[in-house]
Design an enzyme around this catalytic site. Structure first.
Site, short mmCIF file in Angstrom:
data_model
loop_
_atom_site.label_atom_id
_atom_site.label_comp_id
_atom_site.label_asym_id
_atom_site.label_seq_id
_atom_site.Cartn_x
_atom_site.Cartn_y
_atom_site.Cartn_z
N GLU A 130 4.42 3.17 5.45
CA GLU A 130 4.94 1.93 4.86
C GLU A 130 6.32 1.58 5.43
OE1 GLU A 130 2.85 1.47 0.57
OE2 GLU A 130 4.23 3.16 0.73
N GLU A 150 -2.70 7.73 -0.40
CA GLU A 150 -2.26 7.62 -1.79
C GLU A 150 -3.40 7.74 -2.80
OE1 GLU A 150 1.30 5.83 0.28
OE2 GLU A 150 -0.84 6.07 0.64
#
Length: 275
Positions: A130, A150
């Protein structure tokens, strides 16, 4: 009566011990001409993001934005890895290490003016990917890899992964990464356009510095406004996008930088953007 203790002079061996006990900064910065090289420095945990690293990266990014002598940032990691994401050991007590309204480590949601290049070695995983997705350009070693695992931790790639990745990769490939946590090799990432330049192992920073030099050869004002237009018009139709772009771009057409750029071209010389 106060007894004054004799001053103890450290032996060379003791001096080495005292020096070794001073912890290294969790983020290192170094100037390279007009580029600020920012290195995440928790190599023992693949540069996992905790509160201290997040705050230090935020401070380094603020320095990049506020120093008029700096025009490009370069983000990389120490110890052969970019970043393994959020430090899961710290998560139960500290939560996601966001900084104010600027997102993960002060980067994923911040509005920046200056270009930032990610130089990726090893893992760029979860929050690490990210961070890379929040950069403008990416160089990567051919041994690097990207992943958003995730969902396997009961979490969401909520700091740009689920939002940005589907617009950077073919839809179904991005969805495979998001829904299964499957890794993507740097070679495949480059083939699909996620990586600007693929390098040999250990050479991602060198390639990023060369890319930064190419960016810095251009008008800093034009580079910043171009970035702003790309951000401000994302998702708009053409009519709305031009309405947003024109007030940003028109002042540059009458600027001294534009005049210098045209004159330098006619005189067959490099432009002097400080003129």
């Amino acid at each position: 009566m106060t007894t004054r203790l004799p001053h103890h002079h450290h032996t060379p061996q003791e001096e080495d011990l005292v020096t070794s006990q001073v912890p290294e900064p969790v983020v290192l910065t170094a100037r390279h001409d007009g580029t600020l090289v920012i290195t995440l420095n928790r190599p023992g945990v693949r540069n996992a993001l905790d509160r201290s690293l997040a705050d230090a990266l935020d401070a380094a990014l603020t320095r990049l934005e506020t120093d008029p002598e700096l025009h490009v940032g370069l983000l990389t990691g120490a110890g052969g890895h970019f970043c393994s994401g959020m430090d899961l050991k710290a998560f139960p007590t500290d939560g996601v290490p966001t900084v104010a309204d600027r997102g993960l480590a002060g980067l994923t949601r911040v509005r920046r003016a200056k270009p930032l290049i990610a130089a990726v070695e090893g893992a760029a995983v979860a929050g690490g990917l990210e961070l890379a997705l929040a950069c403008d350009l990416i160089t990567a070693a051919d041994t690097a890899f990207f992943a958003l695992p995730e969902v396997s931790r009961g979490l969401i790639a909520s700091e740009g992964g689920a939002i940005r990745l589907p617009s950077r990769l073919p839809h179904h490939l991005a969805m495979e990464m998001l829904l299964t946590g499957a890794p993507l090799s740097a070679a495949d990432a480059a083939r699909h356009g996620l990586v600007n330049q693929l390098t040999g192992e250990g050479k991602a920073v060198r390639a990023a510095l060369a890319l930064a030099d190419r960016v810095r050869a251009n008008s800093p004002d034009a580079v910043r406004v171009t970035r702003r237009i790309v951000e401000a018009t994302r998702g708009l139709d053409d009519h709305a996008a031009f309405a947003v772009q024109d007030p940003l771009s028109e002042p540059l057409a009458h600027s001294t930088a534009a005049a210098e750029g045209a004159l330098a071209f006619c005189q067959k010389r490099p432009p002097d953007w400080t003129a």
